[in-house]
Design an enzyme around this catalytic site. Structure first.
Site, mmCIF file in Angstrom:
data_model
loop_
_atom_site.group_PDB
_atom_site.id
_atom_site.type_symbol
_atom_site.label_atom_id
_atom_site.label_comp_id
_atom_site.label_asym_id
_atom_site.label_seq_id
_atom_site.Cartn_x
_atom_site.Cartn_y
_atom_site.Cartn_z
ATOM 1 N N ARG A 104 60.868 42.341 22.908
ATOM 2 C CA ARG A 104 60.021 42.356 24.116
ATOM 3 C C ARG A 104 59.834 40.954 24.651
ATOM 4 N NH1 ARG A 104 56.106 47.097 23.464
ATOM 5 N NH2 ARG A 104 56.528 47.758 21.356
ATOM 6 N N TYR A 112 28.705 19.484 51.073
ATOM 7 C CA TYR A 112 28.730 20.945 51.181
ATOM 8 C C TYR A 112 30.085 21.434 51.685
ATOM 9 C CZ TYR A 112 28.208 20.376 56.225
ATOM 10 O OH TYR A 112 28.410 20.032 57.529
ATOM 11 N N ARG A 172 45.633 41.687 24.142
ATOM 12 C CA ARG A 172 45.584 40.613 25.129
ATOM 13 C C ARG A 172 44.291 40.752 25.916
ATOM 14 N NH1 ARG A 172 50.475 43.060 28.779
ATOM 15 N NH2 ARG A 172 49.464 45.012 29.253
ATOM 16 N N SER A 184 31.749 16.438 59.584
ATOM 17 C CA SER A 184 32.198 17.722 59.061
ATOM 18 C C SER A 184 33.715 17.763 59.241
ATOM 19 C CB SER A 184 31.536 18.862 59.834
ATOM 20 O OG SER A 184 31.998 20.088 59.315
ATOM 21 N N CYS A 219 34.367 22.353 57.247
ATOM 22 C CA CYS A 219 34.158 23.645 57.892
ATOM 23 C C CYS A 219 35.460 24.318 58.293
ATOM 24 C CB CYS A 219 33.207 23.528 59.072
ATOM 25 S SG CYS A 219 33.857 22.485 60.381
ATOM 26 N N MET A 249 59.023 42.297 33.028
ATOM 27 C CA MET A 249 60.256 41.935 32.322
ATOM 28 C C MET A 249 60.615 43.055 31.355
ATOM 29 S SD MET A 249 59.737 37.908 31.810
ATOM 30 C CE MET A 249 58.119 38.127 31.168
ATOM 31 N N GLY A 261 37.068 19.064 59.846
ATOM 32 C CA GLY A 261 37.679 20.256 60.442
ATOM 33 C C GLY A 261 39.123 20.289 59.970
ATOM 34 N N GLY A 269 54.842 44.790 32.743
ATOM 35 C CA GLY A 269 55.976 45.586 33.209
ATOM 36 C C GLY A 269 57.017 44.837 34.014
ATOM 37 N N LYS A 273 51.698 37.252 24.264
ATOM 38 C CA LYS A 273 51.874 38.332 23.297
ATOM 39 C C LYS A 273 52.186 37.772 21.905
ATOM 40 C CE LYS A 273 54.099 41.764 24.918
ATOM 41 N NZ LYS A 273 54.758 42.989 25.305
ATOM 42 N N HIS A 298 51.420 51.921 35.085
ATOM 43 C CA HIS A 298 51.812 50.718 35.825
ATOM 44 C C HIS A 298 51.038 50.569 37.136
ATOM 45 C CE1 HIS A 298 54.369 48.690 38.824
ATOM 46 N NE2 HIS A 298 54.437 47.794 37.861
HETATM 47 C C1 PEP Z 1 38.791 22.944 62.237
HETATM 48 O O1 PEP Z 1 39.568 22.422 63.019
HETATM 49 O O2 PEP Z 1 38.916 22.879 61.005
HETATM 50 C C2 PEP Z 1 37.652 23.707 62.737
HETATM 51 C C3 PEP Z 1 36.745 24.188 61.912
HETATM 52 O O3 PEP Z 1 37.628 23.952 64.064
HETATM 53 P P1 PEP Z 1 38.440 25.105 64.777
HETATM 54 O O4 PEP Z 1 39.069 25.926 63.722
HETATM 55 O O5 PEP Z 1 37.451 25.848 65.592
HETATM 56 O O6 PEP Z 1 39.401 24.321 65.597
#
Ligand code: PEP
Ligand code: MG
Length: 891
Positions: free
Chosen positions: A92, A856, A336, A768, A836, A103, A770, A101, A22, A452
């Site tokens: 203010r 990825y 703002r 991958s 993943c 503070m 996990g 709102g 502000k 608000h």
């Molecule tokens: C993981 O462990 O990140 C995974 C993707 O496998 P899950 O969640 O099925 O154990």
């Protein structure tokens, strides 16, 4: 000496950290010549100095405040406490990030028994002067002296009743004088001191109060919710007052330069004639739409819309502007960056590119990936004929169904029990924030689109309806009525925040679609991003959704979910309970065609895109009945039917369940350890994949399955499982005559796998990460136990900055990911790597994945759009990298 206090003409919009949002904007507007009432800002550093000195204002800060006050007096020609021409100011808060709102604010500071007379004289309006004074006493007592407003309101109501008035405007100057005396009595009674008369004393007390409000409960909750660091502190803005309540040629309002709900390019806001400062924001009176100001004050309106254009051009973003008109003269009190819904954020970003205000990269950075969730919510099915119960202002879009509750605390309790509630209130205040967080949606009967409730709900992406006046709430008996219809506490209603409609009961909803602007923004994201985005999907429907949302493939297909189907579970159980190899093979032979069918569906949905299929992961007992329940059944049968064959079967089942029972199933016989001990299970799955791929190849699809082995900790496990997959591939080729191209990779989800990734890469075509299991095993937390038991306390007490199962712990778990990538690529530079775990759909974790060189990320289908945007933002932030084009372009 350190500078703690800045006059408005000494700052600019680049000084947000020091002056708060502000303060920095007030300075900027002053410098570009807009009509801003003059003042000064006490910096956030002064706030920290205040706390460091044990909640007292250091002398140097006080000196600088007094010096700036002199300056303000000179500039305005008014003096603190001078009855002939008194200076009145607003005080203010203003932190680096806007906290609407949360503070405290004090208006009309500088009023006392003498200056009130001066104001009456100067304005020739005694009624106005005394009304302002009593407002000041009430606000100051509430915020600074900690006297509950309830006492003041009570007294005011009594006075009104006594005089036979129904509303405040009927009160005369003399009446207000009487109220003021009563108010002073309340202060004396509760604080044992007289109301402070010295404006300088008032000022310093107010500054302390604003600094203290940085740590009030609602500000702390808001910061936690919005991840605003506690150490930033707030600035304090002291600004000379202008009055919107000086008669019908005065007023006050709030406007957005574009519609914050839809993003449409139109002036959006509201105002109240003859009202002061917070009246609009507080939502106590329902204001008028800004467009009608044109009819009431034509000159002011055109000056205001010009100023809005100018501010938007200057800041190159949609602005949220507060203004006051004092006797026909326009003043700008604040600007703002306006808070907006996801839908509006996208439309504004895309249209500003078309209008040439910003470029594509900036547009991509303007939209917060977290906000996109809002757009991927379900909405009411248009085919359903709505029976509208009531209609209010459409303050924040989205549809929600829930039980009616009237109290924020109760909303919080029920919400934490997993119940869906809709908070219905006359209006909300910042003290209701915890209830709004817990509720699915908010309905208020008073207040407008900038009240608000509306601002907070939009910020959180929750549906909200405001100003629904036909709804009469009876808080005492916990019910509301609309005409003859009575809705009681706990009844179910559905609301549509986009139309403002409220309906009884639960109403069918439909799945979301992406708007044209959303698609445009994501198309720009795809041009920009240098990181693949895949989806975690286990069935053809989810795969179709993933494809529709732009996933570049499937990064994780968890095959166990296919085993859970009601028709299959008896066969899966037969496989587990098999007494010998032959029996097991019989069951597996029945499962194979079913799995094959699933895989064909997924391949078909994903067209030619890559699909990573993970072989069975969970411990086998997950497919069997619960041990305790089984024990109860067996005990019952032993008493009621001891000779039955059913008892024998159940006893047999119980024996097997006991055999499979483990102390720590998460660390037990699961993942590739299943494949090692029962290779026939993995062989069946691998064959089903190859048969399905062969079918697809025959149909002309270019399928190249990626077969993934879970929970590998030692290279020898992967070596054996890889051999098994290759053998299955060879057999299928022999049988079908079709050669399927495929790869075999592994999850990296055990610390040992990351530590020995150089060895493991020798047997893997891809990794991958996990990170769900990797987080469990790195912290030694069992996710299910941690989240239910101690993790919340850890986060609240800041032992951990975030929930590590939601936001990747970059310092610990992240280090293992980095090591895994680096060691893996030492052995195999072309090794493809992805993630993943849940973190693959979280923006900060996605940024980390990009920096770490992953190819990825993979997340649930509904998070794919978010991940595409976050991947583009990471690429823009850190620049493109030189990872081999071919690896990334397929994702
Ligand atoms: C993981 O462990 O990140 C995974 C993707 O496998 P899950 O969640 O099925 O154990
Ligand atoms: Mg796992």
């Amino acid at each position: 000496m350190k500078k703690y206090v800045y006059l408005f003409n000494e700052g600019n919009s680049g000084m947000k950290e020091l002056l708060g949002g502000k303060g920095a904007n007030l300075a900027e507007m002053t410098n570009i010549g807009l009509p801003v009432p003059f003042g000064f800002t006490i910096s956030t550093e002064a706030c920290n100095a205040y706390y460091e000195s044990g909640k007292t204002l250091p002398n140097e800060v006080m000196d600088q405040v007094l010096e700036s006050l002199n300056n303000l007096q000179q500039k305005t020609g008014k003096t603190f406490g001078d009855p002939s021409n008194p200076l009145l100011v607003s005080v203010r808060s203003g932190s680096v990030f806007s906290m609407p709102g949360m503070m405290d604010t004090i208006l009309n500071l500088g009023m006392n028994d003498e200056t009130v007379e001066g104001i009456a004289e100067l304005t020739q309006n005694a009624r106005f002067a005394y009304d302002s004074y009593r407002r000041f006493i009430q606000m100051f007592s509430d915020v600074v002296l900690d006297v509950d407003v309830y006492y003041f309101e009570q007294l005011l109501e009594e006075t009104r009743e006594q005089k036979g008035y129904s509303s405040d405007p009927e009160m005369t100057a003399e009446d207000w004088k009487e109220v003021i005396e009563g108010y002073k009595g309340i202060v004396k009674k509760h604080t044992r001191k007289s109301f402070p008369q010295d404006p300088k004393e008032q000022l310093f007390l107010a500054i302390d109060a604003v600094f203290n409000s940085w740590n009030n409960q609602r500000a702390i909750v808001y910061r936690r919710l919005n991840k605003i660091p506690d150490h930033l502190g707030t600035a304090v803005n002291i600004q000379s007052m202008v009055f919107g309540n000086m008669g019908n040629d005065s007023g006050t309002g709030v406007a957005f330069t574009r519609d914050p709900s839809t993003g449409e390019k139109t002036l959006y806001g509201e105002y109240l004639i003859n009202a002061q400062g917070e009246d609009v924001v507080a939502g106590i009176r329902t204001p008028q739409h800004i467009s009608t100001l044109k009819n009431e004050m034509q000159e002011v309106f055109s000056q205001f819309s010009e100023t809005c254009d100018r501010l938007e051009q200057h800041y190159r973003d949609m602005q949220d502007i507060e203004f006051t008109v004092e006797r026909g003269k326009l003043f700008i009190l604040q600007t703002r960056t306006g808070k907006r819904t996801a839908q509006a954020a996208i439309r504004i970003a895309v249209e500003m590119v078309t209008e040439g205000i910003i470029d594509k990269k900036e547009a991509l950075l303007r939209v917060d990936p977290d906000q996109l969730n809002q757009l991927l919510h379900r909405r009411i099915d248009d085919k359903y004929e709505r029976k509208q119960l009531a209609k209010g202002l459409p303050a924040s879009p989205g549809a929600a169904t829930g039980q009616v509750v009237f109290d924020a605390d109760e909303a919080e309790v029920l919400g934490s029990e997993g119940k869906k509630v809709i908070l219905v209130r006359p209006e909300t205040t910042p003290d209701d924030i915890h209830g709004i967080i817990a509720a699915q949606a908010v309905v208020t009967t008073r207040g407008g689109m900038t009240s608000h409730a509306a601002v907070v709900a939009r910020g959180m992406g929750k549906a909200c309806i405001c100003g629904c006046e036909s709804l009469k709430i009876d808080l005492r008996s916990k019910q509301f009525s609309v005409g003859d219809t009575l809705v009681k506490h706990g009844d179910i209603i559905t609301i549509d925040g986009a139309s403002g409609e409220i309906m009884l009961g639960e109403i069918p909803m439909i799945e979301p679609e992406l708007s044209a602007e959303f698609k445009q923004l994501l198309a720009w994201a795809d041009e920009e991003r240098d990181l693949g985005v895949r989806a975690n999907a286990d069935n053809p429907e989810d795969s179709k959704k993933a494809f529709e949302f732009g996933a570049g493939g499937i990064g994780l297909c968890r095959t166990e979910h296919m085993f859970m189907d009601a028709k299959r579970i008896p066969i899966v159980q037969a496989m587990i309970l098999a007494e010998n190899y032959e029996e097991r093979i019989t069951a597996l032979d029945q499962l194979l065609p079913m799995q094959q069918e699933d895989f064909e569906g997924i391949f078909e949905a994903m067209q030619d895109l890559p699909v990573t299929i993970r072989l069975l992961d969970p411990p086998l007992h997950e497919f069997l009945p619960d041990k305790e329940e089984l024990l109860v059944e067996v005990t019952k049968l032993q008493i009621t039917d001891p000779q039955s064959s059913q008892l024998k079967e159940k006893e047999q089942l119980l024996k097997k369940v006991r055999q499979l029972d483990e102390f720590n199933p998460m660390l037990g016989h699961r993942g590739c350890r299943l494949g090692m001990i029962h290779p026939e299970i993995y062989a069946m799955q691998a064959k089903a994949i190859f048969y399905a791929a062969a079918q697809m190849l025959k149909k002309g699809l270019q399928i190249k399955p990626e077969i993934m082995i879970p929970l590998v900790g030692h290279v020898n496990e992967l070596r054996d499982m890889r051999k098994l997959v290759i053998e299955a591939g060879r057999q299928v080729k022999e049988e079908t005559g079709v050669e399927v191209a495929y790869t075999v990779g592994t999850m990296i989800e055990i610390p040992r796998a990351a530590l020995t990734a150089d060895q493991i890469a020798g047997e893997a075509d891809f990794f991958s990460f996990g990170t769900n299991d990797l987080t469990q095993t790195t912290f030694g937390f069992s996710r299910d136990d941690a989240e239910g038991k101690f993790l919340q306390t850890y986060i609240e007490d800041k032992i951990l900055p975030e929930n590590p199962f939601a936001v990747l712990d970059q310092e610990g778990v992240g280090l293992l990911v980095e090591m895994g990538v680096k060691l893996g690529r030492q052995t195999k530079p072309e090794l493809k790597t992805g993630i993943c775990g849940e973190h693959g759909g979280e923006k900060d974790s996605i940024d980390f994945c990009y920096r770490t060189g992953l190819d990825y990320v993979s997340c649930s289908p509904y998070r794919v759009p978010l991940a595409r945007l976050a991947a583009a933002q990471a690429t823009i932030r850190h620049g493109k990298r030189n990872r081999e084009e071919s690896i990334i372009s397929v994702m």
